[in-house]
Design a protein around this motif. Structure first.
Motif, PDB file in Angstrom:
ATOM      1  N   LEU A 191      -3.019  -6.271  16.852  1.00 33.92           N
ATOM      2  CA  LEU A 191      -1.611  -6.255  16.463  1.00 33.92           C
ATOM      3  C   LEU A 191      -0.818  -6.857  17.611  1.00 33.92           C
ATOM      4  O   LEU A 191      -0.745  -6.290  18.703  1.00 33.92           O
ATOM      5  CB  LEU A 191      -1.138  -4.832  16.173  1.00 33.92           C
ATOM      6  N   TYR A 192      -0.222  -8.031  17.355  1.00 31.21           N
ATOM      7  CA  TYR A 192       0.485  -8.739  18.418  1.00 31.21           C
ATOM      8  C   TYR A 192       1.885  -8.164  18.626  1.00 31.21           C
ATOM      9  O   TYR A 192       2.527  -7.695  17.682  1.00 31.21           O
ATOM     10  CB  TYR A 192       0.582 -10.231  18.081  1.00 31.21           C
ATOM     11  N   ARG A 193       2.340  -8.190  19.858  1.00 32.95           N
ATOM     12  CA  ARG A 193       3.700  -7.745  20.156  1.00 32.95           C
ATOM     13  C   ARG A 193       4.691  -8.664  19.445  1.00 32.95           C
ATOM     14  O   ARG A 193       4.466  -9.863  19.286  1.00 32.95           O
ATOM     15  CB  ARG A 193       3.949  -7.732  21.658  1.00 32.95           C
ATOM     16  N   ARG A 194       5.756  -8.067  18.992  1.00 33.43           N
ATOM     17  CA  ARG A 194       6.813  -8.802  18.291  1.00 33.43           C
ATOM     18  C   ARG A 194       6.284  -9.524  17.054  1.00 33.43           C
ATOM     19  O   ARG A 194       6.815 -10.571  16.642  1.00 33.43           O
ATOM     20  CB  ARG A 194       7.502  -9.785  19.229  1.00 33.43           C
ATOM     21  N   ALA A 195       5.250  -8.997  16.443  1.00 32.92           N
ATOM     22  CA  ALA A 195       4.739  -9.558  15.195  1.00 32.92           C
ATOM     23  C   ALA A 195       5.467  -8.917  14.019  1.00 32.92           C
ATOM     24  O   ALA A 195       6.237  -7.963  14.173  1.00 32.92           O
ATOM     25  CB  ALA A 195       3.240  -9.322  15.088  1.00 32.92           C
ATOM     26  N   SER A 196       5.204  -9.451  12.848  1.00 35.90           N
ATOM     27  CA  SER A 196       5.707  -8.851  11.611  1.00 35.90           C
ATOM     28  C   SER A 196       4.525  -8.577  10.691  1.00 35.90           C
ATOM     29  O   SER A 196       3.613  -9.408  10.573  1.00 35.90           O
ATOM     30  CB  SER A 196       6.693  -9.774  10.898  1.00 35.90           C
ATOM     31  N   LEU A 197       4.544  -7.406  10.084  1.00 37.30           N
ATOM     32  CA  LEU A 197       3.594  -7.118   9.024  1.00 37.30           C
ATOM     33  C   LEU A 197       4.217  -7.552   7.708  1.00 37.30           C
ATOM     34  O   LEU A 197       5.368  -7.218   7.404  1.00 37.30           O
ATOM     35  CB  LEU A 197       3.254  -5.635   8.982  1.00 37.30           C
ATOM     36  N   LEU A 198       3.470  -8.311   6.934  1.00 37.13           N
ATOM     37  CA  LEU A 198       3.941  -8.797   5.639  1.00 37.13           C
ATOM     38  C   LEU A 198       3.278  -7.950   4.562  1.00 37.13           C
ATOM     39  O   LEU A 198       2.080  -8.073   4.297  1.00 37.13           O
ATOM     40  CB  LEU A 198       3.586 -10.269   5.455  1.00 37.13           C
ATOM     41  N   GLY A 253      -0.378  -8.835   5.483  1.00 37.94           N
ATOM     42  CA  GLY A 253      -0.606  -9.969   6.358  1.00 37.94           C
ATOM     43  C   GLY A 253       0.008  -9.729   7.725  1.00 37.94           C
ATOM     44  O   GLY A 253       0.835  -8.826   7.914  1.00 37.94           O
ATOM     45  N   LEU A 254      -0.388 -10.530   8.698  1.00 36.50           N
ATOM     46  CA  LEU A 254       0.143 -10.441  10.063  1.00 36.50           C
ATOM     47  C   LEU A 254       0.684 -11.804  10.455  1.00 36.50           C
ATOM     48  O   LEU A 254       0.006 -12.821  10.286  1.00 36.50           O
ATOM     49  CB  LEU A 254      -0.962 -10.008  11.027  1.00 36.50           C
ATOM     50  N   ASP A 255       1.922 -11.828  10.983  1.00 34.17           N
ATOM     51  CA  ASP A 255       2.527 -13.126  11.308  1.00 34.17           C
ATOM     52  C   ASP A 255       3.402 -13.034  12.549  1.00 34.17           C
ATOM     53  O   ASP A 255       3.995 -11.989  12.840  1.00 34.17           O
ATOM     54  CB  ASP A 255       3.352 -13.640  10.128  1.00 34.17           C
ATOM     55  N   THR A 256       3.464 -14.156  13.259  1.00 31.43           N
ATOM     56  CA  THR A 256       4.336 -14.271  14.436  1.00 31.43           C
ATOM     57  C   THR A 256       5.224 -15.515  14.371  1.00 31.43           C
ATOM     58  O   THR A 256       5.897 -15.846  15.340  1.00 31.43           O
ATOM     59  CB  THR A 256       3.480 -14.340  15.720  1.00 31.43           C
ATOM     60  N   THR A 257       5.231 -16.207  13.201  1.00 31.88           N
ATOM     61  CA  THR A 257       5.908 -17.501  13.117  1.00 31.88           C
ATOM     62  C   THR A 257       7.362 -17.429  12.676  1.00 31.88           C
ATOM     63  O   THR A 257       8.066 -18.434  12.730  1.00 31.88           O
ATOM     64  CB  THR A 257       5.166 -18.429  12.139  1.00 31.88           C
ATOM     65  N   GLN A 258       7.804 -16.294  12.174  1.00 28.01           N
ATOM     66  CA  GLN A 258       9.165 -16.100  11.648  1.00 28.01           C
ATOM     67  C   GLN A 258       9.422 -16.826  10.329  1.00 28.01           C
ATOM     68  O   GLN A 258      10.555 -16.828   9.828  1.00 28.01           O
ATOM     69  CB  GLN A 258      10.212 -16.559  12.675  1.00 28.01           C
ATOM     70  N   PRO A 318       0.274 -17.255   7.073  1.00 25.27           N
ATOM     71  CA  PRO A 318       0.553 -16.462   8.269  1.00 25.27           C
ATOM     72  C   PRO A 318      -0.630 -16.472   9.229  1.00 25.27           C
ATOM     73  O   PRO A 318      -1.688 -17.060   8.939  1.00 25.27           O
ATOM     74  CB  PRO A 318       0.818 -15.068   7.711  1.00 25.27           C
ATOM     75  N   VAL A 319      -0.467 -15.816  10.372  1.00 25.27           N
ATOM     76  CA  VAL A 319      -1.531 -15.782  11.374  1.00 25.27           C
ATOM     77  C   VAL A 319      -2.798 -15.166  10.787  1.00 25.27           C
ATOM     78  O   VAL A 319      -3.903 -15.643  11.018  1.00 25.27           O
ATOM     79  CB  VAL A 319      -1.057 -14.993  12.611  1.00 25.27           C
ATOM     80  N   GLU A 320      -2.652 -14.095  10.014  1.00 30.54           N
ATOM     81  CA  GLU A 320      -3.789 -13.475   9.348  1.00 30.54           C
ATOM     82  C   GLU A 320      -3.355 -13.075   7.945  1.00 30.54           C
ATOM     83  O   GLU A 320      -2.443 -12.252   7.783  1.00 30.54           O
ATOM     84  CB  GLU A 320      -4.295 -12.260  10.135  1.00 30.54           C
ATOM     85  N   VAL A 321      -4.005 -13.653   6.938  1.00 28.94           N
ATOM     86  CA  VAL A 321      -3.587 -13.451   5.553  1.00 28.94           C
ATOM     87  C   VAL A 321      -3.978 -12.058   5.059  1.00 28.94           C
ATOM     88  O   VAL A 321      -3.209 -11.412   4.342  1.00 28.94           O
ATOM     89  CB  VAL A 321      -4.209 -14.529   4.645  1.00 28.94           C
ATOM     90  N   ASN A 322      -5.161 -11.609   5.427  1.00 27.30           N
ATOM     91  CA  ASN A 322      -5.654 -10.312   4.960  1.00 27.30           C
ATOM     92  C   ASN A 322      -5.911  -9.407   6.163  1.00 27.30           C
ATOM     93  O   ASN A 322      -7.052  -9.096   6.506  1.00 27.30           O
ATOM     94  CB  ASN A 322      -6.946 -10.497   4.148  1.00 27.30           C
ATOM     95  N   TRP A 323      -4.833  -8.977   6.790  1.00 24.30           N
ATOM     96  CA  TRP A 323      -4.962  -8.088   7.945  1.00 24.30           C
ATOM     97  C   TRP A 323      -5.423  -6.708   7.502  1.00 24.30           C
ATOM     98  O   TRP A 323      -6.175  -6.037   8.199  1.00 24.30           O
ATOM     99  CB  TRP A 323      -3.612  -8.014   8.663  1.00 24.30           C
ATOM    100  N   ALA A 324      -4.988  -6.261   6.342  1.00 17.94           N
ATOM    101  CA  ALA A 324      -5.408  -4.987   5.756  1.00 17.94           C
ATOM    102  C   ALA A 324      -5.051  -5.021   4.284  1.00 17.94           C
ATOM    103  O   ALA A 324      -4.359  -5.933   3.810  1.00 17.94           O
ATOM    104  CB  ALA A 324      -4.740  -3.801   6.455  1.00 17.94           C
ATOM    105  N   GLY A 325      -5.497  -4.011   3.542  1.00 21.23           N
ATOM    106  CA  GLY A 325      -5.185  -3.965   2.121  1.00 21.23           C
ATOM    107  C   GLY A 325      -5.459  -2.590   1.546  1.00 21.23           C
ATOM    108  O   GLY A 325      -5.984  -1.694   2.220  1.00 21.23           O
ATOM    109  N   TRP A 326      -5.096  -2.426   0.279  1.00 23.00           N
ATOM    110  CA  TRP A 326      -5.279  -1.137  -0.395  1.00 23.00           C
ATOM    111  C   TRP A 326      -5.323  -1.352  -1.901  1.00 23.00           C
ATOM    112  O   TRP A 326      -4.583  -2.165  -2.450  1.00 23.00           O
ATOM    113  CB  TRP A 326      -4.107  -0.209  -0.055  1.00 23.00           C
TER     114      TRP A 326
END
Length: 522
Positions: A242-249, A188-193, A217-225
């Motif tokens: 990919l946003y600056r200062r984001a977190s990959l979950l 996932g991709l998130d910027t909310t902390q 989060p901002v994007e639940v399924n940003w990528a997968g495997w």
């Protein structure tokens, strides 16, 4: 006369075994078997990959010859599950009936090596990636220990990405550190902390969360495997943000293990070299709420088929489909029916295997018009006759995140439709991956009368020359001379009036690259 016939039959009987032996001896490892193994098997059967033993030399292949004969003869290997007669995809991995027979003949006739000088070189693979050198490697903070207690674990690792600016991403590649315990990954991709707060409340790295991330989060399924997935670049002009200062979950599903093991997985990110104008979304369009005969309950001792149907509200472009289920599942069929009654085939899997799941990418993007009905039939076998049933005797099964429970999901890579999407050529042949730096192209229609068109796609802008050649290679028509084309899908008309019927070649040249496609003129 009778004696003459008896002698003839005797000679034929004596000659038959010798003829079979000579035919078998014609199949050698160097000339016939090595090309098959290196193309279809070695990518997984090599040191450090998921295959249980390496297949990188004559000695290694011959030592497992009987096993290879059996698993290819039953089509258990290579592990490609979609029905190839239903439709084709990129990166298909199947053997033809002739190729399977070659393997059988080779094994039955003593597995001759042949001339080693005639064997193709063993494929080379990039270290740590299927795609090359990543621009950014996002790692787990340290190795994580999965306890050997026979229990599933869903663990979310919060991986901050400190970039000075937003970046467009051309490919995301997950690399499992320990394939024995990593069943699948959702990124996932998130910027909310918010994930940082959940992480802080759970001892150790990451936090345990069955089902999702514990928030949106901002994007639940940003990528997968999932095991067996082939990493791939998005088509030119498409990608992820990919946003600056984001977190990959990174949510990792660790399967049950009898021994305590560690894992240290990574995410490889490849930045786009050309502007990304369209951002791909990964959505679970088929799930229990879309069932027309729910709820999602599989009674003990029964074979149950669920039907899913959802109406598509806008014109969509579909790039791939990824069905997901567990041990009780037996088959999938996904398709769409347009408002005009046309059927668009998605995927058909007649013998589902929990161990071999994948994302099936279409050779051309599929337009799904607004108002189309996206449908699926999904069958589960909860009887004692199912050898994969995790319960003996069978028990009623409902939705659950555990490996020993059951799921029904299908993910799709989609984006809003734009005119011409269905003409984008992602590959010129089923099963052929188009690597960065090459130019996918195809001629439509083919055979053709009067006119045709060359569709191609550029990964970077550059001058293009297109020529029409006869079957001897002589120039017939110069169609485009050093014309500058931008990045993305392109089309060149091919006027055919005045040409005699026969075989021609359409040649495309750009930036040091040249390729020709056959064209039959009627």
């Amino acid at each position: 006369m009778k004696n003459h016939f008896s002698l003839l039959f005797l000679l034929l009987a004596l000659a038959e075994p010798r003829a079979r032996a000579q035919t078998g001896q014609q199949v050698t490892f160097s000339q016939h078997i090595a090309p098959l193994v290196y193309q279809h098997c070695t990518s997984c059967h090599r040191v450090g990959e998921v295959g249980p033993f390496p297949l990188t030399s004559y000695a290694e292949v011959a030592s497992h010859g009987q096993t290879i004969k059996y698993v290819t003869g039953t089509r258990y290997m290579p592990p490609w599950k979609p029905d190839p007669s239903y439709r084709h995809y990129l990166d298909e991995n199947t053997l033809s009936t002739t190729e399977i027979q070659q393997i059988k003949d080779w094994v039955d006739n003593g597995m001759p090596q042949g001339n080693p000088a005639l064997a193709p070189p063993v494929p080379t693979y990039p270290a740590g990636s299927q795609l090359g050198t990543p621009d950014l490697v996002v790692s787990m903070p340290r190795a994580f220990t999965h306890q050997g207690n026979g229990q599933d674990l869903y663990r979310v690792f919060v991986l901050p990405v400190d970039l000075p600016t937003d970046r467009d991403v051309a490919a995301v590649e997950f690399r499992a550190g320990n394939k024995r315990i990593v069943h699948h990954a959702i990124i996932g991709l998130d910027t909310t902390q918010q994930a940082q707060a959940l992480d802080a409340a759970d001892p150790g790295d990451g936090y345990t969360q069955f089902g999702g991330f514990g928030f949106n989060p901002v994007e639940v399924n940003w990528a997968g495997w999932v095991s067996g997935t082939q990493a791939r670049f998005y088509p030119a002009g498409m990608g992820k943000k990919l946003y600056r200062r984001a977190s990959l979950l990174l949510q990792l599903h660790y399967g049950p293990s009898a021994s305590t093991q560690t894992d240290s997985s990574v995410i490889n990110i490849f930045f786009a070299r050309q502007p990304v104008r369209r951002y791909v979304r990964t959505v679970p369009a088929i799930a229990p709420p879309t069932l027309t005969n729910g709820p999602f309950v599989i009674p003990a001792g029964q074979v149950t088929t669920f039907h899913s149907q959802v109406t598509i509200p806008i014109d969509l472009t579909l790039l791939s489909v990824l069905p997901h289920a567990h041990y009780l599942n037996k088959s999938w069929k996904i398709w769409a029916v347009t408002p005009g009654g046309d059927t668009i085939r998605g995927v058909k899997i007649d013998d589902w295997d929990f161990r071999w799941q994948g994302s099936y990418r279409f050779t051309n993007p599929q337009k799904i018009p607004a108002g189309s009905r996206l449908m699926a039939d999904i069958t589960y076998d909860n009887t004692a006759a199912n050898p994969r049933n995790p319960n003996s005797p069978p028990q009623e099964m409902r939705w659950g995140e555990s490996t020993l429970e059951e799921m029904l999901l299908a993910y799709f890579d989609v984006l809003p439709y734009q005119a011409g999407d269905e003409g984008i050529v992602l590959s010129t042949a089923p099963g052929r991956a188009t690597a960065p730096g090459t130019v996918p192209m195809a001629v439509y229609p083919n055979p053709a009368t009067g006119s045709a068109a060359l569709n191609f796609q550029l990964e970077r802008p550059g001058p293009v020359t297109v020529s029409l050649l006869d079957e001897t290679g002589r120039l017939v028509r110069a169609l485009v001379r050093e014309k500058a084309y931008p990045t993305g899908p392109q089309q060149v008309p091919l006027p055919l009036t005045g040409l005699r019927a026969g075989l021609y070649f359409v040649r495309l040249e750009t930036d040091g690259f040249s390729r020709s496609e056959k064209l039959v003129v009627k």
